[in-house]
Enzyme design. Structure first.
Site, PDB file in Angstrom:
ATOM      1  N   ASP A   1       0.092   2.863 -45.762  1.00 51.27           N
ATOM      2  CA  ASP A   1       0.415   1.826 -45.373  1.00 51.27           C
ATOM      3  C   ASP A   1       0.636   0.754 -46.749  1.00 51.27           C
ATOM      4  O   ASP A   1       0.154   1.097 -47.833  1.00 51.27           O
ATOM      5  CB  ASP A   1      -0.612   0.945 -44.641  1.00 51.27           C
ATOM      6  CG  ASP A   1      -2.179   0.967 -45.272  1.00 51.27           C
ATOM      7  OD1 ASP A   1      -2.553   2.010 -46.182  1.00 51.27           O
ATOM      8  OD2 ASP A   1      -2.698  -0.334 -45.292  1.00 51.27           O
TER       9      ASP A   1
ATOM     10  N   GLU B   1      -5.265   1.359 -45.286  1.00 51.14           N
ATOM     11  CA  GLU B   1      -6.134   1.375 -46.371  1.00 51.14           C
ATOM     12  C   GLU B   1      -6.233  -0.159 -46.881  1.00 51.14           C
ATOM     13  O   GLU B   1      -7.246  -0.610 -47.297  1.00 51.14           O
ATOM     14  CB  GLU B   1      -5.759   2.177 -47.573  1.00 51.14           C
ATOM     15  CG  GLU B   1      -6.802   2.342 -48.794  1.00 51.14           C
ATOM     16  CD  GLU B   1      -6.262   1.509 -49.888  1.00 51.14           C
ATOM     17  OE1 GLU B   1      -6.904   1.234 -50.795  1.00 51.14           O
ATOM     18  OE2 GLU B   1      -5.451   0.538 -49.646  1.00 51.14           O
TER      19      GLU B   1
END
Length: 410
Positions: free
Chosen positions: A81, A176
């Site tokens: 991400d 994350e």
């Protein structure tokens, strides 16, 4: 499809994978799986037959051992991400080839300039190829540089069986950037003894220390009454919240601290006359320092509330992650082998700490000790983000050398 680290990086960054802190799903955005599926396809094409994407958005794969020794199983990890701080949609990468020095003006927004004065690491990039955006999006080097490096190193290890190594696990995580990168990871399935996140910045840097981190939520209930009859009766929750924020020590803020200094940082405020809420993140490199800052914050809240006898507050602390050095100091060989790999890749290793956290922070306390290795990116979470091809290549070489070091020392 080509296999250089730069080619891979350019493929990955154009896939929008921003995570969403307001979502309750895992992954927080389904579009993260778009990149996950592509990575799995590429891993399968390499011959890693167990590569797969699970329902929570994690990618797992194994490079089988080719050594007869009992080598510890190591894992290389990066997150898919990108940060929600700035848009990651429609990334238009720009390449400054054979960088000659000086400021880099971004083509899509003339007001955005990567200035050498603010990014001194550019002084070490003369002659290198610098990848930026056009200034209208994030680049996504955090952490697609890490993804590209692990994928490229995997290809090298598969294609060169003369490089001896133990079993190597690959783990790519979602979310994350919103603090949920390892919430649903299956460590039993992963089956690794140690791990390394490829999520750092400057080439040659190894980080084995992070902040310890907590979140604090403060809810305030004031005394609401018609303003026409409010004298000596109303206690406005918005003003109480404002008084708390005004009392925060200016020398304990992110904008006034550096190095090993921690901070108290307000990240959200909402309110009405009757109710208000404040959200904070607290950071320090020691648990004791974290507790001191939380006690200081609550003491300030109590002082403010003393002036509002009809109002009440609730103060809730939530643990986020802890300094991974506590765990890593019990396994010195993990960092020592990484430092040796950096040397073999032609760099002088620099051991340091992160004013932040990585997936490795939580993985370490979940039983998978996990320091952080440089990925080469800079100016994360901003449209000024940049990375050089040569630094990504150094990271690839470091991964390959690290696999060799573990096998030799087994």
């Amino acid at each position: 499809m080509t296999d250089t680290v730069l080619d891979r990086f350019l493929r990955y960054i154009v896939i929008d994978t921003q995570s969403d802190p307001s979502s309750s799903t895992q992954p927080t955005t389904e579009k993260q799986k778009d990149l996950g599926r592509q990575l799995v396809d590429e891993l399968l094409e390499m011959g890693l037959s167990d590569a797969h994407l699970d329902e929570h958005g994690y990618v797992y794969a194994t490079i089988p051992a080719n050594s007869g020794k009992a080598v510890p199983v190591i894992c290389f990890c990066s997150h898919m991400d990108t940060a929600p701080d700035f848009t990651g949609t429609d990334v238009k990468p720009q390449i400054v080839r054979n960088y000659a020095g000086g400021d880099i003006r971004l083509s899509g927004d003339s007001g955005r300039v990567i200035r050498v004065a603010e990014h001194p690491e550019l002084n070490n990039q003369i002659g290198n190829d610098i990848v930026t955006t056009d200034g209208t999006t994030l680049l996504g080097a955090d952490d697609k540089a890490g993804l590209a490096e692990i994928m490229t190193a995997a290809q090298i290890l598969v294609d060169n069986p003369d490089i001896r190594h133990g079993t190597i696990k690959i783990l790519f995580t979602p979310d994350e950037e919103v603090g949920r990168g390892v919430n649903k990871v299956d460590l039993v399935k992963l089956g690794a003894d140690f791990a390394y996140t490829m999520d750092g910045e400057t080439a040659g840097h190894i980080e084995d220390e992070t902040f310890s981190a907590d979140g604090v939520e403060i809810s305030i209930t004031g005394v609401a009454i018609h303003p026409g009859f409010a004298k000596d009766r109303m206690e406005n929750a918005i003003k109480i919240a404002g008084a708390i924020i005004d009392r925060l020590p200016k020398d304990l803020a992110p904008e006034t601290t550096e190095g090993k200094q921690g901070f108290i940082h307000p990240v959200g405020v909402t309110g009405s006359m009757e109710k208000a809420s404040l959200s904070f993140i607290i950071r320090d490199f020691t648990d004791e320092g974290l507790a001191e800052k939380e006690a200081l914050l609550e003491a300030m809240v109590k002082e403010v509330m003393a002036g509002y006898p009809g109002s009440t507050y609730h103060f809730e602390v939530t643990e986020q992650y802890r300094n991974m050095k506590t765990v890593l100091d019990r396994h010195p060989e993990i960092v020592a082998n990484a430092l040796e790999a950096v040397r073999r890749a032609g760099m002088t290793p620099v051991r340091g700490s992160i004013r932040g956290g990585t997936d490795g922070s939580r993985l370490s306390f979940m039983g998978l000790p996990c320091p952080n290795i440089f990925a080469g990116g800079h100016a994360f979470h901003s449209p000024l983000e940049w990375v050089s091809r040569q630094d990504m290549e150094k990271a690839v070489q470091t991964i390959v050398e690290l696999a060799k070091v573990w096998e030799e020392r087994a």
